[in-house]
Design a protein around this motif. Structure first.
Motif, short mmCIF file in Angstrom:
data_model
loop_
_atom_site.label_atom_id
_atom_site.label_comp_id
_atom_site.label_asym_id
_atom_site.label_seq_id
_atom_site.Cartn_x
_atom_site.Cartn_y
_atom_site.Cartn_z
N HIS A 97 -20.55 -4.37 41.08
CA HIS A 97 -21.26 -3.34 41.85
C HIS A 97 -22.76 -3.57 41.91
CE1 HIS A 97 -22.31 0.71 43.25
NE2 HIS A 97 -23.11 0.84 42.21
N LEU A 98 -23.33 -4.01 40.81
CA LEU A 98 -24.77 -4.13 40.63
C LEU A 98 -25.01 -5.12 39.51
CD1 LEU A 98 -27.60 -2.79 41.31
CD2 LEU A 98 -27.14 -1.22 39.44
N LEU A 99 -26.17 -5.76 39.52
CA LEU A 99 -26.51 -6.68 38.45
C LEU A 99 -26.30 -6.00 37.09
CD1 LEU A 99 -27.93 -9.48 37.73
CD2 LEU A 99 -29.99 -8.10 37.43
N GLY A 100 -25.43 -6.58 36.27
CA GLY A 100 -25.20 -6.04 34.93
C GLY A 100 -24.27 -4.84 34.88
N SER A 101 -23.75 -4.39 36.02
CA SER A 101 -22.86 -3.22 36.01
C SER A 101 -21.59 -3.56 35.24
CB SER A 101 -22.52 -2.78 37.43
OG SER A 101 -21.87 -3.80 38.15
N GLY A 102 -21.08 -2.57 34.49
CA GLY A 102 -19.96 -2.84 33.62
C GLY A 102 -18.79 -1.89 33.81
N ILE A 103 -17.60 -2.45 33.77
CA ILE A 103 -16.39 -1.66 33.60
C ILE A 103 -16.20 -1.49 32.10
CG2 ILE A 103 -13.87 -1.70 33.80
CD1 ILE A 103 -14.17 -3.07 36.48
N VAL A 104 -15.99 -0.26 31.66
CA VAL A 104 -15.92 0.07 30.24
C VAL A 104 -14.47 0.06 29.77
CG1 VAL A 104 -16.25 1.92 28.55
CG2 VAL A 104 -18.04 1.41 30.23
N HIS A 105 -14.20 -0.69 28.71
CA HIS A 105 -12.90 -0.64 28.03
C HIS A 105 -13.12 -0.06 26.64
CE1 HIS A 105 -9.57 -2.16 25.49
NE2 HIS A 105 -8.84 -1.97 26.58
N LEU A 106 -12.43 1.05 26.35
CA LEU A 106 -12.51 1.67 25.03
C LEU A 106 -11.19 1.49 24.31
CD1 LEU A 106 -14.29 5.08 25.82
CD2 LEU A 106 -15.33 2.94 25.05
N HIS A 107 -11.25 0.85 23.16
CA HIS A 107 -10.08 0.69 22.29
C HIS A 107 -10.22 1.73 21.18
CE1 HIS A 107 -6.81 -1.28 20.12
NE2 HIS A 107 -7.57 -1.25 19.04
N ILE A 108 -9.35 2.73 21.20
CA ILE A 108 -9.49 3.89 20.32
C ILE A 108 -8.45 3.84 19.21
CG2 ILE A 108 -9.43 6.41 20.21
CD1 ILE A 108 -10.30 6.40 23.17
N GLY A 109 -8.93 3.99 17.96
CA GLY A 109 -8.03 3.96 16.81
C GLY A 109 -7.41 2.59 16.61
N MET A 110 -6.46 2.53 15.74
CA MET A 110 -5.76 1.26 15.51
C MET A 110 -4.64 1.13 16.52
SD MET A 110 -7.42 -0.12 13.09
CE MET A 110 -6.31 -1.43 12.57
N GLY A 111 -5.03 0.94 17.79
CA GLY A 111 -4.04 0.81 18.85
C GLY A 111 -3.53 2.12 19.39
N LEU A 112 -4.21 3.24 19.03
CA LEU A 112 -3.76 4.55 19.49
C LEU A 112 -3.81 4.69 21.00
CD1 LEU A 112 -2.99 7.57 18.92
CD2 LEU A 112 -5.45 8.03 18.87
N TYR A 113 -4.98 4.33 21.59
CA TYR A 113 -5.14 4.55 23.04
C TYR A 113 -6.23 3.63 23.57
CZ TYR A 113 -3.95 7.45 27.05
OH TYR A 113 -3.44 7.90 28.24
N ASN A 114 -6.07 3.23 24.84
CA ASN A 114 -7.05 2.36 25.50
C ASN A 114 -7.39 2.94 26.87
OD1 ASN A 114 -7.20 -0.57 23.98
ND2 ASN A 114 -5.28 0.52 23.62
N ILE A 115 -8.68 3.11 27.11
CA ILE A 115 -9.17 3.68 28.37
C ILE A 115 -10.00 2.63 29.09
CG2 ILE A 115 -10.65 5.43 29.44
CD1 ILE A 115 -10.09 7.22 27.01
N VAL A 116 -9.78 2.49 30.40
CA VAL A 116 -10.65 1.69 31.25
C VAL A 116 -11.35 2.63 32.22
CG1 VAL A 116 -10.75 0.01 33.13
CG2 VAL A 116 -9.38 -0.48 31.10
#
Length: 633
Positions: free
Chosen positions: A323-342
């Motif tokens: 989208h833009l210089l340095g723009s990021g899609i965020v991946h969150l790895h929550i807990g010990m494999g509990l949940y992952n959000i993009v």
């Protein structure tokens, strides 16, 4: 247990001094710097074992004097590096030295071999920065400020490190997200992610189309308990995602902001400009430059594909969003494999001249939070958009007019420069002057500093010593206000901020050009409801502009054109393709960052797609303040 595992890997001859938690990093301090050359992969080996970010530094008492270190760095570095002797900044607290060079790769060396050698010789860890043909005043001021704050930053990072790397207290059994802004609307993006252990804020922007109404301009912060916030993650530097981050610090937040290096630089430039423009126009911004500097002091940069601990139970990885210089899609790895959000933030799922398309491959994905700005519409193909822009500029030039192109300083301005420079080179338009307002120029310098984030073609041009943005036809306009004499140079093109005509020099140039039918204005980005740009785009023949606290009526006689094919957002086709191509497949898709018609149209198409519904159980279109429990175990 963690520290024991690290200590087991450190050879005795390195003379371990101490191990510190510094924000997301675990820093190993050693005294025998000369022995480091024997263990070039030690940090990577330990990092792989403990699954943490590891940095090896030399204890302060074992480092060379700054002047002596400077001489060795210059003497030992290859001449091809093109080191700037006056471009070295020593950070005594961190043991790092920023070194400006024409070709930074030569200071690093293959496999970090040369940087490791310099660390062993001097005790200072070299952080190379690419020199640019022009240096931005803002970034120089910021760099000097951060160096002065190095002792405070070290103390902050160590306090944060103890918090981030502590043991988990609760067993994570839920994940909840709450939209604080940007749900069923465009602007003021803010999402609160909560577990029993942590609270993370994704973006904190301002609605640029509603400055006069704080209830619509600012995220809903009533439920935000700043003292319990573990971190803020900023996807990119546009104001609707980063514009209110300093407000958190005005209210007492002293935690970290995580983002990429280019986003930090662009955020500094754009927020400082927002403050200056608002002050001149009499528009109220609820924070000051002091709060911006405080925010930058607490900013921690991350690289793409780099796993970073941001809370005891949350790991962050950012990927290219296109989208833009340095723009990021965020991946969150929550807990010990509990949940992952993009969380996509704003993203483009197609290649452009400037950037590569958005990333789709992730370790795990349970929920996808996806922007939907163009969920109800299709953009014209990029090649067609470029051809239309060239035709408009050519047509305007033939009638001896001036083409005004309002842009967002970051991204769109650089894309348009690439198109116009190419068109002149290929003789598709005459070699007319292209005037570029100063803020766009500052942002262009950041692009030249971080070519590794750009498309392959532009990146290679910069590595080969070319400047694809600033050519002989491009004239830099100094200063933050419009120059009336420029509009007398006919034919010509003026590229100026702001992209929605809601402030900045573009408004002043519009005022000077609007009544002459020989001229043209071309919108190349999204025009939010309530902005002057939206009114002009929608065909209003007379608009009101505030000039020196007076309302002035302006007749709109110039040619008005809008080209949406330059958008940094994905259109409906690309949004559907992204939802189809993302891997692994999410069980839940949550749509945000779109007006209601766009959200509803995209949701309907997603639900009708047999391919997507084969793996997605829920497609949600929440409103602001709706809370979604993503899991319960």
């Amino acid at each position: 247990m963690l520290l024991k595992s690290i200590m087991e890997e450190i050879p005795a001859e390195l003379e371990l001094s101490n191990i510190e938690f510094e924000g997301p990093l675990i820093v190993i301090y050693i005294r025998n710097r000369k022995a480091l050359v024997k263990y070039p992969m030690l940090a990577q080996t330990i990092a792989k074992k403990v699954r943490k970010r590891i940095v090896i530094r030399v204890s302060p008492d074992a480092r060379l004097d700054k002047e002596e270190a400077k001489k060795i760095i210059i003497e030992y570095s290859p001449k091809e590096a093109g080191i700037d002797p006056n471009g070295m900044y020593f950070d005594e607290a961190s043991g790092e030295v920023l070194v400006k060079a024409e070709k930074p790769g030569y200071i690093i060396g293959k496999g970090n071999v040369f940087r490791n050698m310099l660390l062993a010789e001097t005790g200072w860890r070299v952080v190379p920065l690419r020199t640019t043909p022009f240096e931005t005043k803002t970034l120089k001021e910021i760099t000097n400020y951060l160096i002065k704050q190095s002792e405070y930053r070290l103390e902050f990072l160590r306090t944060l490190g103890e918090r981030v790397h502590r043991d988990v207290i609760y067993k994570n059994n839920y994940v909840r997200i709450t939209g604080l802004g940007g749900f069923r609307e465009v602007g003021r993006s803010a999402i609160l992610v909560e577990t029993r252990e942590s609270r993370i804020l994704l973006d904190f922007g301002i609605n640029v189309g509603a400055f006069s109404d704080p209830f619509k301009a600012y995220p809903i912060i009533d439920i935000l308990r700043i003292d319990e916030l573990d971190g803020v993650i900023v996807t990119h530097a546009h104001l609707d995602h980063a514009g209110l981050v300093p407000l958190l610090y005005k209210y007492g937040y002293r935690g970290p902001v995580y983002t990429t290096k280019p986003t930090r630089e662009l955020m500094a430039i754009m927020l400082k400009d927002l403050l200056e423009v608002s002050k001149k126009s009499g528009r109220y911004i609820p924070y000051g430059e002091k709060d911006l500097l405080t925010a930058l002091t607490h900013t921690i940069t991350v690289d793409y594909d780099e796993v970073t601990d941001v809370a005891p139970d949350i790991k962050l990885t950012m990927y290219n969003a296109g989208h833009l210089l340095g723009s990021g899609i965020v991946h969150l790895h929550i807990g010990m494999g509990l949940y992952n959000i993009v969380y996509t933030g704003d993203f483009k799922y197609a290649d452009s001249r400037l950037l590569s398309r958005a990333h789709t491959e992730f370790p795990r994905v349970e929920a996808l939070i996806m922007e939907s700005t163009y969920g109800a519409s299709l953009q014209e193909p990029r090649a067609q958009a470029e051809a239309r822009l060239i035709e408009i500029v050519k047509r305007t030039a033939e009638r001896n007019g001036v083409t005004l192109i309002p842009v967002f300083a970051a991204g769109r301005g650089q894309e348009i420069l690439l198109v116009l420079n190419s068109a002149i080179k290929e003789k598709q338009i005459p070699p007319i002057n292209i005037y570029v307002e100063g803020l766009v120029n500052e942002v262009t310098a950041v692009h030249l500093q971080y070519p590794e984030y750009l498309s392959k073609k532009v990146r290679e041009d910069i590595y080969n010593g070319e400047n694809p943005f600033i050519t002989d036809n491009v004239k830099i306009l100094e200063g933050p206000v419009a120059r009336p004499d420029i509009v007398e140079d006919r034919p010509s093109v003026i590229i100026a901020t702001n992209g929605m005509l809601n402030g900045g020099p573009a408004v002043e140039y519009f005022k000077l050009l609007a009544e002459d039918p020989r001229n043209a204005i071309v919108f190349v980005g999204y025009q939010a409801e309530g902005t002057l740009g939206r009114m002009v785009k929608d065909g209003m023949k007379e608009v009101s502009i505030i000039v020196e606290n007076k309302v002035e009526a302006i007749k709109v006689n110039l040619e008005v054109e809008s080209i949406d094919g330059f958008s940094g957002h994905s259109d409906q086709r690309e949004l559907l393709a992204y939802a189809r191509d993302i891997n692994p497949k999410p069980k839940t898709i949550i749509l945000n960052h779109g007006e209601p018609n766009a959200i509803d149209a995209l949701a309907s198409l997603l639900k009708k797609s047999k391919e997507i519904r084969a793996y997605t159980q829920k497609i949600l279109t929440p409103s602001n303040l709706d809370s979604i429990h993503l899991t319960a175990q």
